[in-house]
Scaffold this motif. Structure first.
Motif, PDB file in Angstrom:
ATOM      1  N   UNK A 492       0.789  -1.225   0.000  1.00  0.00           N
ATOM      2  CA  UNK A 492       0.000   0.000   0.000  1.00  0.00           C
ATOM      3  C   UNK A 492       0.821   1.275   0.000  1.00  0.00           C
ATOM      4  N   UNK A 493       2.105   1.184  -0.329  1.00  0.00           N
ATOM      5  CA  UNK A 493       2.976   2.372  -0.290  1.00  0.00           C
ATOM      6  C   UNK A 493       2.441   3.496  -1.161  1.00  0.00           C
ATOM      7  N   UNK A 494       2.130   3.216  -2.408  1.00  0.00           N
ATOM      8  CA  UNK A 494       1.637   4.267  -3.309  1.00  0.00           C
ATOM      9  C   UNK A 494       0.306   4.823  -2.837  1.00  0.00           C
ATOM     10  N   UNK A 495      -0.552   3.941  -2.331  1.00  0.00           N
ATOM     11  CA  UNK A 495      -1.847   4.379  -1.828  1.00  0.00           C
ATOM     12  C   UNK A 495      -1.672   5.284  -0.614  1.00  0.00           C
ATOM     13  N   UNK A 496      -0.737   4.933   0.256  1.00  0.00           N
ATOM     14  CA  UNK A 496      -0.480   5.744   1.446  1.00  0.00           C
ATOM     15  C   UNK A 496       0.028   7.132   1.061  1.00  0.00           C
ATOM     16  N   UNK A 497       0.996   7.179   0.152  1.00  0.00           N
ATOM     17  CA  UNK A 497       1.498   8.477  -0.313  1.00  0.00           C
ATOM     18  C   UNK A 497       0.380   9.288  -0.961  1.00  0.00           C
ATOM     19  N   UNK A 498      -0.478   8.622  -1.746  1.00  0.00           N
ATOM     20  CA  UNK A 498      -1.579   9.323  -2.408  1.00  0.00           C
ATOM     21  C   UNK A 498      -2.482   9.986  -1.387  1.00  0.00           C
ATOM     22  N   UNK A 499      -2.895   9.255  -0.362  1.00  0.00           N
ATOM     23  CA  UNK A 499      -3.791   9.834   0.635  1.00  0.00           C
ATOM     24  C   UNK A 499      -3.108  10.931   1.433  1.00  0.00           C
ATOM     25  N   UNK A 500      -1.868  10.687   1.854  1.00  0.00           N
ATOM     26  CA  UNK A 500      -1.182  11.691   2.661  1.00  0.00           C
ATOM     27  C   UNK A 500      -0.956  12.971   1.875  1.00  0.00           C
TER      28      UNK A 500
END
Length: 543
Positions: A492-500
């Motif tokens: 979920x690294x990309x998803x986490x960066x996207x949300x943050x």
């Protein structure tokens, strides 16, 4: 009367000495044992270890500051061994050793029986607590979902929606002069988001009235108590007698399970309803639905047909999607408040980005004044800006990405990550580790080591992540371990960066934050590096 016939006492074959000599001999045996034990540990790098109890006393004394306690040892020794009753922990901060554990000899370092025994009550057989084929099956399913463009686009919509809801709450707090707890608000935002993206259900904890969130409170309590298990040799006894912290844990898990099973039942009911209507185009394709479908097909390879297995899936993704992201957002906000030059540089980047994107899209930005701007005009301007934020356009915000990454370097959401040891091994630096023990790589310490990051390792400096040409500079995942590395690297690294980045771009473009006078900012000991007292701030509009 006959005289009694007395037989002289025979000395014991085990203690031929009598009287005080016996106790002196026993004392000498104990002292000899202690000396031998201390001699065997003379080259050990780490806290002082005592017979039977190991380093328990020193660990308990430093429990509230455990991460910084380890920083002190690991700054002197790149590998530290801490003896505990019945086991030992080896802590590592050298990227070479980390790569050996997480990649080179990956199969020898699973989560392990000990770790699973601590975490099972909360995470069960979920992806963060599983090994072997069960882990591979869950990872394959989750990997398929995270790679989906549909999920990515849907996630961007959801993250934007909840970021705007948070902006609305902050706007009203600014107008009313209210103090807000940003960590609590971030936790609510990320919980709502992961439930919408991951499980297809609306939770509504970020409603304007901020309804009671018993699940989050129980989840945090369980997390704290489970972390204590790692150094509490009596936790199994407490659990058996249902007393103390283990009694509170049982109550917390009951509340957590009630919430989780309600999510599963709601999702299953929606699936049945859609199928009955014959409108398959309305079928959601969230992560939970995928696992439900696998269980129904009977070809899941991991037993997802029952609600308990689905419960484990839900809770593992909650801790991944809620806690880690919200924690990072909280520390980011604290760092921005502590470093006004960074906050100002970030604001300049966001304003320039807004102007450029508006020109590209042919958007006429709504005019609104400063802190006293009309509410509708202000909300419209924020919404316009949010509409300019997409997965691709966020990639242009290099300084924002650097600030988030620098926050993760110093305040990784998962500060320690222990692994079991299947067979005896020798780490690249020569440290011997024994089967049955545990090896823990320590992201919190690794980010502060000068031998990893140079003499300014302890400083918050986002510029270290930017090349001379202005592009983002990556680092080895075995050095920057906030997202793990090797086969278990975070999906979920990309998803986490996207949300943050979605949330932070909106908040730091339109608001400024000031820490409440006298408010302490300290981490609390749990598996996630959350703040012990929240993050109380005063917020004001900054158009």
């Amino acid at each position: 009367m006959e005289e009694a016939h007395l037989t002289p006492a025979t000395p014991s074959p085990f203690f031929p000495l009598a009287g005080p000599h016996k106790y002196i001999a026993l004392l000498l045996v104990v002292l000899s044992w202690i000396l031998v034990q201390r001699w065997s540990l003379r080259k050990q790098k780490g806290p002082r270890s005592w017979p039977v109890i190991g380093a328990t006393v020193e660990q308990l004394r430093n429990y509230h500051r455990m991460h910084d306690w380890l920083v002190g040892y690991l700054s002197r020794h790149r590998t530290v061994t801490v003896d505990m009753p019945f086991t030992s922990y080896t802590y590592i901060a050298d990227p070479v050793n980390v790569e050996h554990v997480l990649k080179t000899n990956f199969t020898n370092y699973p989560k392990g029986i000990v770790y699973r025994s601590y975490m099972d009550v909360l995470l069960g057989d979920g992806i963060f607590n599983a090994d072997g084929e069960l882990w591979r099956k869950q990872r394959k399913t989750a990997s398929f979902e995270f790679a989906s463009k549909n999920l990515r686009d849907f996630s961007a919509i959801v993250f934007r929606e909840y970021s705007l809801k948070l902006s609305g709450i902050l706007s009203q707090a600014s107008k009313a002069g209210k103090v807000v707890d940003m960590q609590e608000l971030y936790m609510r935002m990320t919980l709502d988001s992961i439930c919408k993206v991951g499980f297809g259900v609306e939770i509504g904890t970020l409603s304007p009235d901020l309804p009671e969130n018993s699940f989050a409170q129980a989840f945090d309590a369980a997390n704290i108590i489970i972390t204590l298990r790692f150094i509490d040799p009596l936790w199994r006894i407490k659990r058996f007698f249902h007393v103390g912290s283990e009694a509170l844990l049982a109550q917390s898990i009951k509340l957590v399970d009630e919430f989780t099973y309600s999510v599963i039942r709601r999702r299953k009911a929606e699936i049945v309803e859609v199928r009955a209507s014959g409108k398959q185009e309305k079928m959601k394709h969230d992560i939970l639905s995928r696992f439900i479908e696998l269980g129904e097909a009977g070809d899941d390879g991991g037993g997802f047909g029952d609600d308990k297995s689905l419960r484990d899936v839900v809770l593992n993704f909650v801790i991944a999607g809620r806690d880690t992201t919200a924690t990072t957002l909280s520390w980011f906000t604290h760092m921005a408040m502590s470093h006004p030059d960074v906050a100002e540089k970030l604001r300049r980047e966001l304003c320039a980005f807004e102007a450029e994107r508006a020109r590209e899209e042919g958007v006429t930005l709504v005019l609104c004044g400063g802190a006293d701007a009309d509410d509708k005009a202000f909300a419209a301007r924020v919404a316009q800006f949010a509409g300019l934020l997409t997965y691709d356009s966020l990639g242009k915000l290099v300084y924002l990405h650097a600030c988030v990454t620098e926050t993760l370097r110093l305040y990784p959401a998962v500060p320690q990550d222990p692994k079991g040891i299947l067979e005896d091994d020798v780490l690249p630096d020569g440290t011997k580790v024994r089967a049955g023990g545990m090896v823990t790589y320590v992201p919190y310490s690794m980010g502060r080591m000068e031998y990893n990051w140079g003499p300014d390792a302890a400083s918050f400096r986002p510029e270290r992540w930017i090349n001379e040409d202005g592009a983002f500079r990556n680092a080895s995942p075995f050095k920057f371990t906030a997202f793990q590395a090797g086969p278990r690297i975070c999906l979920g690294k990309d998803s986490a960066y996207l949300q943050m980045k979605m949330a932070l771009a909106i908040l730091f473009r339109f608001y400024s934050f000031r820490l409440l006078e006298g408010h302490p900012v300290q981490y609390r000991m749990m598996t996630i590096l959350s703040m012990a007292h929240g993050l109380k701030v005063r917020v004001s509009r900054a158009v």
